[in-house]
Write a protein that holds these residues in place. Structure first.
Motif, short mmCIF file in Angstrom:
data_model
loop_
_atom_site.label_atom_id
_atom_site.label_comp_id
_atom_site.label_asym_id
_atom_site.label_seq_id
_atom_site.Cartn_x
_atom_site.Cartn_y
_atom_site.Cartn_z
N GLU A 25 0.81 -1.22 0.00
CA GLU A 25 0.00 0.00 0.00
C GLU A 25 0.84 1.27 0.00
OE1 GLU A 25 -3.08 -0.09 -0.69
OE2 GLU A 25 -3.22 -2.28 -0.54
N GLY A 26 2.14 1.14 -0.23
CA GLY A 26 2.94 2.35 -0.45
C GLY A 26 3.89 2.76 0.66
N SER A 27 4.08 1.92 1.65
CA SER A 27 5.05 2.25 2.71
C SER A 27 6.45 2.40 2.11
CB SER A 27 5.08 1.13 3.75
OG SER A 27 6.18 1.30 4.63
N THR A 28 7.21 3.36 2.65
CA THR A 28 8.62 3.49 2.23
C THR A 28 9.56 3.14 3.37
OG1 THR A 28 8.91 5.81 2.92
CG2 THR A 28 7.97 5.42 0.72
N MET A 29 9.00 2.89 4.56
CA MET A 29 9.83 2.59 5.74
C MET A 29 9.05 1.69 6.67
SD MET A 29 11.65 5.39 8.24
CE MET A 29 13.00 5.80 7.15
N VAL A 30 9.62 0.52 6.98
CA VAL A 30 8.92 -0.40 7.89
C VAL A 30 9.68 -0.48 9.21
CG1 VAL A 30 7.78 -1.74 6.08
CG2 VAL A 30 10.06 -2.41 6.83
N ARG A 31 8.92 -0.66 10.28
CA ARG A 31 9.49 -0.72 11.63
C ARG A 31 9.27 -2.13 12.17
NH1 ARG A 31 5.49 3.12 11.55
NH2 ARG A 31 4.40 1.76 12.99
N VAL A 32 10.30 -2.96 12.08
CA VAL A 32 10.11 -4.37 12.41
C VAL A 32 10.93 -4.74 13.65
CG1 VAL A 32 10.32 -6.73 11.56
CG2 VAL A 32 9.70 -4.89 9.98
N GLY A 33 10.25 -5.27 14.65
CA GLY A 33 10.92 -5.65 15.89
C GLY A 33 10.95 -7.14 16.12
N SER A 34 9.80 -7.69 16.55
CA SER A 34 9.80 -9.08 17.00
C SER A 34 10.18 -10.08 15.91
CB SER A 34 8.45 -9.44 17.63
OG SER A 34 7.39 -8.92 16.90
N SER A 35 9.94 -9.77 14.65
CA SER A 35 10.35 -10.70 13.58
C SER A 35 11.87 -10.74 13.41
CB SER A 35 9.71 -10.32 12.24
OG SER A 35 8.34 -10.59 12.27
N ILE A 36 12.55 -9.76 13.98
CA ILE A 36 14.02 -9.79 13.93
C ILE A 36 14.60 -10.33 15.24
CG2 ILE A 36 16.13 -8.40 13.77
CD1 ILE A 36 14.50 -6.36 12.10
N PHE A 37 14.13 -9.75 16.35
CA PHE A 37 14.76 -10.02 17.64
C PHE A 37 14.01 -11.02 18.51
CE2 PHE A 37 16.11 -5.63 16.54
CZ PHE A 37 17.49 -5.80 16.58
N GLY A 38 12.82 -11.42 18.10
CA GLY A 38 12.00 -12.30 18.94
C GLY A 38 11.04 -11.49 19.80
N GLU A 39 10.26 -12.21 20.58
CA GLU A 39 9.27 -11.55 21.43
C GLU A 39 9.95 -10.72 22.51
OE1 GLU A 39 6.02 -11.39 20.97
OE2 GLU A 39 6.34 -12.58 19.14
N ARG A 40 9.32 -9.62 22.86
CA ARG A 40 9.85 -8.79 23.96
C ARG A 40 9.29 -9.29 25.29
NH1 ARG A 40 8.89 -5.41 19.59
NH2 ARG A 40 6.70 -5.34 20.09
N ASP A 41 10.16 -9.27 26.30
CA ASP A 41 9.71 -9.66 27.63
C ASP A 41 9.50 -8.41 28.46
OD1 ASP A 41 9.23 -10.66 30.09
OD2 ASP A 41 11.17 -11.64 30.35
N TYR A 42 8.24 -8.04 28.65
CA TYR A 42 7.94 -6.81 29.38
C TYR A 42 7.86 -7.04 30.89
CZ TYR A 42 6.57 -4.72 24.90
OH TYR A 42 6.54 -4.24 23.62
N THR A 43 7.95 -8.31 31.31
CA THR A 43 7.69 -8.60 32.71
C THR A 43 8.94 -8.46 33.59
OG1 THR A 43 8.08 -10.93 32.26
CG2 THR A 43 5.79 -10.17 32.24
N SER A 44 10.10 -8.82 33.05
CA SER A 44 11.30 -8.78 33.88
C SER A 44 11.79 -7.35 34.03
CB SER A 44 12.39 -9.63 33.24
OG SER A 44 12.73 -9.07 31.99
N ASN A 45 12.70 -7.14 34.97
CA ASN A 45 13.34 -5.85 35.10
C ASN A 45 14.37 -5.71 34.01
OD1 ASN A 45 12.18 -4.42 37.17
ND2 ASN A 45 13.26 -5.62 38.73
N PHE A 46 14.02 -5.01 32.96
CA PHE A 46 14.87 -4.99 31.78
C PHE A 46 16.10 -4.11 31.99
CE2 PHE A 46 16.00 -2.84 27.78
CZ PHE A 46 16.55 -3.93 27.15
#
Ligand SMILES: *Cc1c(COP(=O)(O)O)cnc(C)c1O
Length: 230
Positions: free
Chosen positions: A205-226
């Motif tokens: 649909e015309g994006s020129t910039m994609v912001r990809v996180g979990s598909s590169i680094f895996g799931e984020r763990d928001y529960t631990s003290n990061f």
């Protein structure tokens, strides 16, 4: 997660004209370094403190994109070095970025956040608000900001057609702003849309910039003290 293999996979599916922002929030410095060693240079972060720690512990040739909601009182901490601020969502924030950028002797690239998703959100300009902002000529006063385009997020849903329609709408609004309101059309060239689950639709649909996180680094763990240093 095999970060290098994931990066290869994603890069293969991107047209050359689309820029990949590796969204590294909640991932450690060593994981970012792995991506860096696989020639990734653009990283997206959404928390100021985390970004500062990472910047101070990683190579200088990284382009840091701020993709989160930015509070005005934190603008001055990132303006001296940030490459692109994705989610500018108010006139107040524009003014503060302009002021701090002038102080640092920089011109800072910014995207305006467009709200197209169905969900109620405090953040982002509506279509009408954006047109009004450009009509008012207010943006011409920001000499230390270069408006490079728009950013948006689709509704969090499994309905692919809905996601597609929202991205399509964003592209229409993006084109309209560039064609009808701007004199410096060439610099308004970035449409930042698409995340792990929807970047393929976004590109269609015309994006020129994609912001990809979990598909590169895996799931984020928001529960631990990061702690990015660990
Ligand atoms: C976290 C985040 C992303 C990346 O999301 P993934 O689903 O992990 O790819 C993209 N954009 C914004 C604004 C984010 O906050």
């Amino acid at each position: 997660m095999d970060i290098k293999a994931s990066l290869d996979n994603i890069r293969q599916s991107l047209p050359e004209s689309v820029t990949l922002v590796a969204v590294s929030k909640f991932h450690s410095i060593s994981e970012l370094k792995t991506a860096y060693d696989h020639s990734q240079r653009i990283f997206g972060e959404s928390h100021v403190q985390e970004l500062l720690v990472k910047k101070n512990n990683l190579p200088d040739d990284i382009e840091w994109h701020f993709i989160g909601h930015l509070q005005t009182n934190k603008v001055k901490m990132i303006v001296p070095f940030v490459s692109l601020i994705h989610a500018v969502d108010s006139l107040k924030l524009l003014k503060e970025i302009n002021k701090q950028a002038e102080k640092s002797g920089r011109v800072v690239d910014c995207l305006l956040e467009l709200h197209v998703a169905e969900e109620e959100s405090k953040y982002g300009f509506s279509e009408e608000e954006l047109f009004e902002l450009f009509r008012s000529g207010e943006c011409d006063n920001f000499k230390s900001i270069r408006l490079r385009g728009l950013m948006c997020m689709a509704t969090y849903t499994i309905d692919q057609e809905q996601i597609r329609n929202e991205f399509r709408k964003a592209k229409t609004i993006f084109d309209k702003i560039r064609d009808e309101y701007l004199t410096a059309k060439d610099q308004f060239s970035i449409l930042s849309m698409g995340m792990s689950n929807d970047y393929k639709i976004a590109i269609e649909e015309g994006s020129t910039m994609v912001r990809v996180g979990s598909s590169i680094f895996g799931e984020r763990d928001y529960t631990s003290n990061f702690n990015p240093l660990e």
